[in-house]
Design a protein around this motif. Structure first.
Motif, PDB file in Angstrom:
ATOM      1  N   VAL A 249      41.537  51.462  41.237  1.00  0.00           N
ATOM      2  CA  VAL A 249      42.890  51.276  41.763  1.00  0.00           C
ATOM      3  C   VAL A 249      43.553  50.148  40.986  1.00  0.00           C
ATOM      4  N   ASP A 250      44.730  50.429  40.446  1.00  0.00           N
ATOM      5  CA  ASP A 250      45.441  49.466  39.616  1.00  0.00           C
ATOM      6  C   ASP A 250      46.244  48.508  40.496  1.00  0.00           C
ATOM      7  N   GLY A 251      47.506  48.306  40.209  1.00  0.00           N
ATOM      8  CA  GLY A 251      48.310  47.310  40.899  1.00  0.00           C
ATOM      9  C   GLY A 251      49.066  47.839  42.097  1.00  0.00           C
ATOM     10  N   PHE A 252      50.288  47.330  42.294  1.00  0.00           N
ATOM     11  CA  PHE A 252      51.044  47.579  43.515  1.00  0.00           C
ATOM     12  C   PHE A 252      51.342  49.056  43.720  1.00  0.00           C
ATOM     13  N   ILE A 253      51.881  49.727  42.705  1.00  0.00           N
ATOM     14  CA  ILE A 253      52.280  51.130  42.869  1.00  0.00           C
ATOM     15  C   ILE A 253      51.065  51.990  43.187  1.00  0.00           C
ATOM     16  N   SER A 254      50.006  51.830  42.401  1.00  0.00           N
ATOM     17  CA  SER A 254      48.798  52.630  42.616  1.00  0.00           C
ATOM     18  C   SER A 254      48.141  52.310  43.950  1.00  0.00           C
ATOM     19  N   SER A 255      48.234  51.043  44.376  1.00  0.00           N
ATOM     20  CA  SER A 255      47.641  50.668  45.661  1.00  0.00           C
ATOM     21  C   SER A 255      48.405  51.278  46.832  1.00  0.00           C
ATOM     22  N   ILE A 273      37.611  51.025  43.969  1.00  0.00           N
ATOM     23  CA  ILE A 273      37.390  49.678  43.442  1.00  0.00           C
ATOM     24  C   ILE A 273      38.752  49.128  43.024  1.00  0.00           C
ATOM     25  N   PHE A 274      39.151  48.021  43.631  1.00  0.00           N
ATOM     26  CA  PHE A 274      40.458  47.425  43.351  1.00  0.00           C
ATOM     27  C   PHE A 274      40.331  46.495  42.149  1.00  0.00           C
ATOM     28  N   CYS A 275      41.041  46.840  41.102  1.00  0.00           N
ATOM     29  CA  CYS A 275      40.795  46.207  39.805  1.00  0.00           C
ATOM     30  C   CYS A 275      41.446  44.838  39.657  1.00  0.00           C
ATOM     31  N   HIS A 276      42.629  44.668  40.209  1.00  0.00           N
ATOM     32  CA  HIS A 276      43.271  43.354  40.076  1.00  0.00           C
ATOM     33  C   HIS A 276      44.329  43.175  41.145  1.00  0.00           C
ATOM     34  N   GLN A 277      44.707  41.915  41.362  1.00  0.00           N
ATOM     35  CA  GLN A 277      45.827  41.607  42.245  1.00  0.00           C
ATOM     36  C   GLN A 277      47.068  41.439  41.393  1.00  0.00           C
ATOM     37  N   TYR A 289      45.802  43.613  54.022  1.00  0.00           N
ATOM     38  CA  TYR A 289      45.759  44.656  55.047  1.00  0.00           C
ATOM     39  C   TYR A 289      44.573  45.583  54.825  1.00  0.00           C
ATOM     40  N   LEU A 290      44.335  45.933  53.561  1.00  0.00           N
ATOM     41  CA  LEU A 290      43.244  46.850  53.221  1.00  0.00           C
ATOM     42  C   LEU A 290      41.879  46.169  53.234  1.00  0.00           C
ATOM     43  N   GLN A 291      41.874  44.835  53.415  1.00  0.00           N
ATOM     44  CA  GLN A 291      40.639  44.038  53.355  1.00  0.00           C
ATOM     45  C   GLN A 291      39.903  44.306  52.042  1.00  0.00           C
ATOM     46  N   ALA A 292      40.688  44.346  50.977  1.00  0.00           N
ATOM     47  CA  ALA A 292      40.170  44.645  49.641  1.00  0.00           C
ATOM     48  C   ALA A 292      40.138  43.375  48.800  1.00  0.00           C
ATOM     49  N   THR A 293      39.025  43.177  48.092  1.00  0.00           N
ATOM     50  CA  THR A 293      38.886  42.041  47.191  1.00  0.00           C
ATOM     51  C   THR A 293      39.006  42.549  45.754  1.00  0.00           C
ATOM     52  N   PRO A 294      40.112  42.231  45.070  1.00  0.00           N
ATOM     53  CA  PRO A 294      40.271  42.710  43.698  1.00  0.00           C
ATOM     54  C   PRO A 294      39.335  41.980  42.741  1.00  0.00           C
ATOM     55  N   LEU A 295      38.971  42.655  41.669  1.00  0.00           N
ATOM     56  CA  LEU A 295      38.058  42.057  40.701  1.00  0.00           C
ATOM     57  C   LEU A 295      38.719  40.937  39.909  1.00  0.00           C
ATOM     58  N   LEU A 296      40.021  41.069  39.642  1.00  0.00           N
ATOM     59  CA  LEU A 296      40.709  40.118  38.786  1.00  0.00           C
ATOM     60  C   LEU A 296      42.024  39.671  39.426  1.00  0.00           C
ATOM     61  N   ASN A 297      42.470  38.490  39.039  1.00  0.00           N
ATOM     62  CA  ASN A 297      43.798  38.013  39.411  1.00  0.00           C
ATOM     63  C   ASN A 297      44.338  37.261  38.202  1.00  0.00           C
ATOM     64  N   MET A 298      45.074  37.984  37.370  1.00  0.00           N
ATOM     65  CA  MET A 298      45.501  37.440  36.085  1.00  0.00           C
ATOM     66  C   MET A 298      47.015  37.361  35.942  1.00  0.00           C
ATOM     67  N   GLY A 299      47.731  37.476  37.060  1.00  0.00           N
ATOM     68  CA  GLY A 299      49.182  37.400  36.990  1.00  0.00           C
ATOM     69  C   GLY A 299      49.834  38.600  36.341  1.00  0.00           C
ATOM     70  N   MET A 300      49.116  39.716  36.271  1.00  0.00           N
ATOM     71  CA  MET A 300      49.650  40.927  35.631  1.00  0.00           C
ATOM     72  C   MET A 300      50.522  41.712  36.610  1.00  0.00           C
ATOM     73  N   ARG A 301      51.537  42.378  36.077  1.00  0.00           N
ATOM     74  CA  ARG A 301      52.373  43.273  36.896  1.00  0.00           C
ATOM     75  C   ARG A 301      53.017  44.336  36.015  1.00  0.00           C
ATOM     76  N   LEU A 302      52.239  44.867  35.091  1.00  0.00           N
ATOM     77  CA  LEU A 302      52.762  45.838  34.139  1.00  0.00           C
ATOM     78  C   LEU A 302      52.644  47.269  34.637  1.00  0.00           C
ATOM     79  N   GLY A 303      51.597  47.558  35.421  1.00  0.00           N
ATOM     80  CA  GLY A 303      51.340  48.957  35.772  1.00  0.00           C
ATOM     81  C   GLY A 303      50.644  49.660  34.623  1.00  0.00           C
ATOM     82  N   GLU A 304      50.918  50.947  34.479  1.00  0.00           N
ATOM     83  CA  GLU A 304      50.353  51.789  33.420  1.00  0.00           C
ATOM     84  C   GLU A 304      48.841  52.001  33.563  1.00  0.00           C
ATOM     85  N   GLY A 305      48.199  51.416  34.579  1.00  0.00           N
ATOM     86  CA  GLY A 305      46.746  51.471  34.674  1.00  0.00           C
ATOM     87  C   GLY A 305      46.072  50.364  33.894  1.00  0.00           C
TER      88      GLY A 305
END
Length: 338
Positions: A249-255, A273-277, A289-305
């Motif tokens: 699962v990618d970012g906001f749209i995919s989530s 598997i939630f890949c990043h925040q 809400y989903l009680q999901a722990t993303p693997l990464l938090n790198m300030g990304m917000r590009l999408g595209e997967g």
């Protein structure tokens, strides 16, 4: 005979390391092995599917970018020049680009999958974004594409998207499904100024008001606000769960697309598997809400997967330690504490 879960945990705990010292990698290894029902998990033929769609709502001044950026970016994908192309090449991930409903005639292109439902959704400020027929068709097309990937031997799949206006569509869906004020779900998307952001929130409030009577269920909410690319991601995730594939699962749209899939089939959570925040405002709230722990938090917000592609090597590391790291017994290392 121990249960598989007990056997998996014992295998992880017997590796030559202090208990829990590989942190999230241990959690990921346990999940992958559990999904695959195996003590020796493997990742086969990883794929990322990027779905593109145009949004009728984008004509209502909700984005800093014009709507023609959507087909322009699809052409960039096809030419291999986008971030997702770079990261997929880097990590050996197969990439497929899908026209889910872009307002552009791409003609016949060998590297573009034509699954177009229509030339973009309708403007949800005026009417429903899509019909019930289009909704059903989009779910099926997303599922069919994933089924074909599974037949190629893949057991891990990520989902990306491109569509000017889709952060607004995602915020509307999240607001309605979770009964959260739209202000808490919407962010600056592609980079709005403060004045543009205020105008965007005002427009989205009007959209919410127009569809106030819509039931808070994934099918109804997706028809009211969604995009064809989000719809096909939802259908694809449902099929991936049925095929027992790992779902990246990618970012906001995919989530938000995942949230819809979860609403339809709760079992999809086992495979996700939630890949990043994402740095998009609503994503942190949604992950909580989903009680999901993303693997990464790198300030990304590009999408595209892109988050899926960046996180994939962590899955490889989780599987590698599970399969290749010595146990205390095989290495002859004492487990006694002096």
């Amino acid at each position: 005979m121990n249960s598989l879960a007990q056997q998996l945990q014992d295998k992880i705990d017997r590796k030559t390391k202090p208990l829990g010292s590989l942190g999230v990698l241990e959690t990921v290894a346990f999940q992958i092995a559990s999904v695959q029902n195996s003590l020796d998990p493997e990742l086969k033929s990883p794929h990322i599917l990027v779905f593109a769609g145009s949004h009728g709502l984008a004509s209502s001044a909700i984005s800093a970018y014009p709507t023609e950026v959507t087909p322009q970016m699809v052409l960039n994908f096809l030419n291999g020049g986008a971030a997702i192309n770079v990261f997929c090449r880097q990590h050996g991930i197969s990439l497929k680009i899908i026209d889910a409903g872009v307002d552009f005639d791409f003609g016949s292109r060998s590297n573009l999958i034509d699954a177009k439902i229509a030339m973009g959704t309708r403007n949800s400020l005026m009417e429903q974004a899509m019909s019930s027929w289009e909704y059903a068709l989009g779910l099926k097309r997303g599922a069919d594409l994933v089924s074909k990937v599974a037949l190629q031997g893949s057991n891990v799949i990520g989902f990306g998207e491109m569509g000017i206006g889709n952060t607004s569509a995602a915020a509307l869906i999240m607001s309605k499904l979770l009964n959260i004020p739209i202000e808490e779900c919407v962010g600056r998307g592609t980079g709005l100024s403060s004045q543009q952001m205020n105008e965007k929130v005002s427009i989205l409030r009007r959209v919410i008001g127009r569809h106030q009577a819509v039931p808070a269920t994934a099918p109804e909410v997706m028809q009211a606000f969604g995009g064809y690319e989000m719809l096909m991601i939802c259908g694809g995730m449902l099929e991936a769960a049925r095929q027992n594939m790992l779902i990246l699962v990618d970012g906001f749209i995919s989530s938000v697309s995942y949230l819809c899939a979860l609403n339809i089939m709760p079992e999809v959570a086992n495979n996700a598997i939630f890949c990043h925040q994402s740095d998009e405002k609503g994503h942190k709230r949604l992950l909580e809400y989903l009680q999901a722990t993303p693997l990464l938090n790198m300030g990304m917000r590009l999408g595209e997967g892109t988050g899926c592609a960046i996180a994939y090597p962590l899955l490889q590391s989780a599987v590698a330690f599970m399969n290749e790291m010595a146990s205390f017994e095989s290495a002859g290392v004492s487990t006694q504490v002096s």
